[in-house]
Design an enzyme around this catalytic site. Structure first.
Site, mmCIF file in Angstrom:
data_model
loop_
_atom_site.group_PDB
_atom_site.id
_atom_site.type_symbol
_atom_site.label_atom_id
_atom_site.label_comp_id
_atom_site.label_asym_id
_atom_site.label_seq_id
_atom_site.Cartn_x
_atom_site.Cartn_y
_atom_site.Cartn_z
ATOM 1 N N ARG A 54 -8.478 4.660 -10.083
ATOM 2 C CA ARG A 54 -8.260 4.087 -8.752
ATOM 3 C C ARG A 54 -9.339 3.062 -8.399
ATOM 4 N NH1 ARG A 54 -9.694 6.565 -4.072
ATOM 5 N NH2 ARG A 54 -9.714 8.605 -5.093
ATOM 6 N N TYR A 107 4.068 -15.860 7.074
ATOM 7 C CA TYR A 107 4.808 -14.847 6.333
ATOM 8 C C TYR A 107 5.092 -13.658 7.237
ATOM 9 C CZ TYR A 107 5.460 -10.874 3.178
ATOM 10 O OH TYR A 107 5.923 -9.730 2.572
ATOM 11 N N ASP A 190 -4.058 -17.776 3.556
ATOM 12 C CA ASP A 190 -2.995 -17.394 2.629
ATOM 13 C C ASP A 190 -2.621 -18.641 1.835
ATOM 14 O OD1 ASP A 190 -0.579 -16.783 1.338
ATOM 15 O OD2 ASP A 190 0.022 -15.376 2.906
ATOM 16 N N LYS A 215 4.558 -14.179 -6.411
ATOM 17 C CA LYS A 215 5.205 -15.477 -6.340
ATOM 18 C C LYS A 215 4.764 -16.393 -7.492
ATOM 19 C CE LYS A 215 6.951 -13.951 -2.417
ATOM 20 N NZ LYS A 215 6.184 -12.766 -2.040
#
Length: 396
Positions: A54, A107, A190, A215
């Site tokens: 993790r 977004y 972003d 993306k």
């Protein structure tokens, strides 16, 4: 320094070269996938030991290093299990009781997440027209003055997305970052639409860059991943803590796929951008299209800014065909273009954005977002043109 050195390589070379294993006889050209939930050792994570899956994975390292270098960061990036996980981690940097200033059009996952967090009282949310530079600066200054009693260097966060999703608005990125930082705000950008090949916000002074790796970076519509690229180590430590405690980690195979996808980023960005430019020009002249937003069009409101601060205009186009019915008919009539939510893959996708209830009401009902892929542009245009004729009944 030799001319042929990593420091002198251009971006198209760096996406291929970064993140490779050290050279040695019989060593692999590509980094291997490490499938392990835990590691041998008694070291503490704080001392740099991997300890547990993790906290770290050797498969993450080359991708995180490559992305950081592409964005111009001095510390490694952090990969997450999704773009929204990366966004949540970045938003968590805001001091309790602080303010987040976010574009009205951004977004929808980021906007919805910020709205829901604001309703809990964790921070205040202010939305702004990101194209209106003076209004954004005024909002930042008002917020920093109001939150000054908090005495925290992250009491106000300016969240920038440029170009915006889905309206393709272009922010004056250098000016906004400079003024926001001067007023004491923390700046997150972003950079999903632009990618580091077209825009590098850290060079303008941003504190963190966020990506939906799903993306363009991965580029093949086969993984769901996100990333944060911090400018400084102390911020990276905070993001790493959030990722570890919240468990927002990525699978090693997905990250390996993303690094493989990164190798063709320059080719894909170039080809899809060329296609988008041609299609945007034709769409802007089509009688069935009421409005076209694409920064590469000289008449676009964001063209001058994009030309000045970006190394290309991207491959996302927004068109308004006037109504819900016309937009749905256009999407349904396409045969090559795929109706789907997402963008940045090798295939061309389109969708009516207001079919999502979380999309702001200021997004036109007839707006269709097109993610232009790498197919032959004439095939893409033929499919669009025939679909537009079907919508209008063949009336030009």
């Amino acid at each position: 320094m030799p001319k042929s050195s990593p420091q002198n390589h251009r971006p198209a070379t760096r996406v291929v070269d970064l993140g490779r294993p050290a050279r040695g006889e019989d060593t692999p050209v590509n980094p291997p996938i490490t499938l392990s939930s835990t590691y041998v050792g008694t070291g503490e994570v704080a001392s740099g030991a991997r300890a547990y899956g993790r906290y770290s994975n050797p498969t993450w390292d080359p991708f995180e290093d490559a992305l950081a270098r592409l964005e111009g960061a001095d510390v490694p990036a952090l990969v997450y299990g999704s773009g929204l996980a990366a966004i949540a981690s970045a938003l968590d940097l805001v001091a309790p009781g602080g303010t987040v200033i976010m574009p009205t059009h951004t977004y929808q996952g980021a906007l919805l997440g910020a709205q829901e967090t604001a309703r809990t009282g964790r921070f205040d949310l202010v939305t702004v027209d990101i194209e209106d530079t003076q209004a954004v600066i005024a909002a930042v200054r008002s917020a920093t003055e109001a939150k000054a009693p908090l005495g925290h260097d992250r009491s106000v966060m300016l969240w920038i997305e440029s170009p915006t999703n889905p309206m393709l608005e272009v922010a004056d990125l250098p000016a906004l970052v400079e003024r926001a930082k001067a007023d004491g705000a923390f700046v997150v950008v972003d950079n999903t639409f632009a990618t580091p090949l077209l825009q590098r916000p850290l060079e303008s002074g941003a504190d963190v860059v966020v990506h939906s790796v799903t993306k363009y970076l991965a580029g093949h519509s086969d993984v769901v991943l996100g990333a944060c690229v911090p400018a400084e180590a102390p911020v990276r430590d905070l993001l790493l803590h959030h990722r570890s405690i919240q468990g927002a980690i990525a699978g090693p195979f997905d990250v390996w796929l993303a690094l493989r996808g990164l190798r063709t980023l320059a080719l894909r960005v170039e080809r899809s951008g060329q296609n988008a430019q041609i299609l945007a020009e034709r769409l802007a002249a089509h009688p069935a299209v009421q409005a076209t937003r694409f920064p590469g069009l000289p008449a676009d409101p964001g063209h001058e800014r994009a030309a000045a601060q970006m190394d290309g205009f991207g491959a996302i186009i927004a068109i308004d065909v006037g109504s819900t019915e016309a937009a749905d008919a256009l999407v349904d009539a396409c045969r090559l273009w795929t109706p789907a939510t997402s963008l940045g893959g090798v295939e061309s996708l389109l969708e009516r954005r207001r079919r999502h209830t979380a999309e702001p009401e200021t997004v036109p009902e007839g707006l269709v977002r097109l993610s232009v892929g790498i197919e032959d542009v004439e095939d893409l245009w033929t499919d669009l043109e025939e679909a537009l004729e079907a919508v209008t009944g063949g009336v030009a």
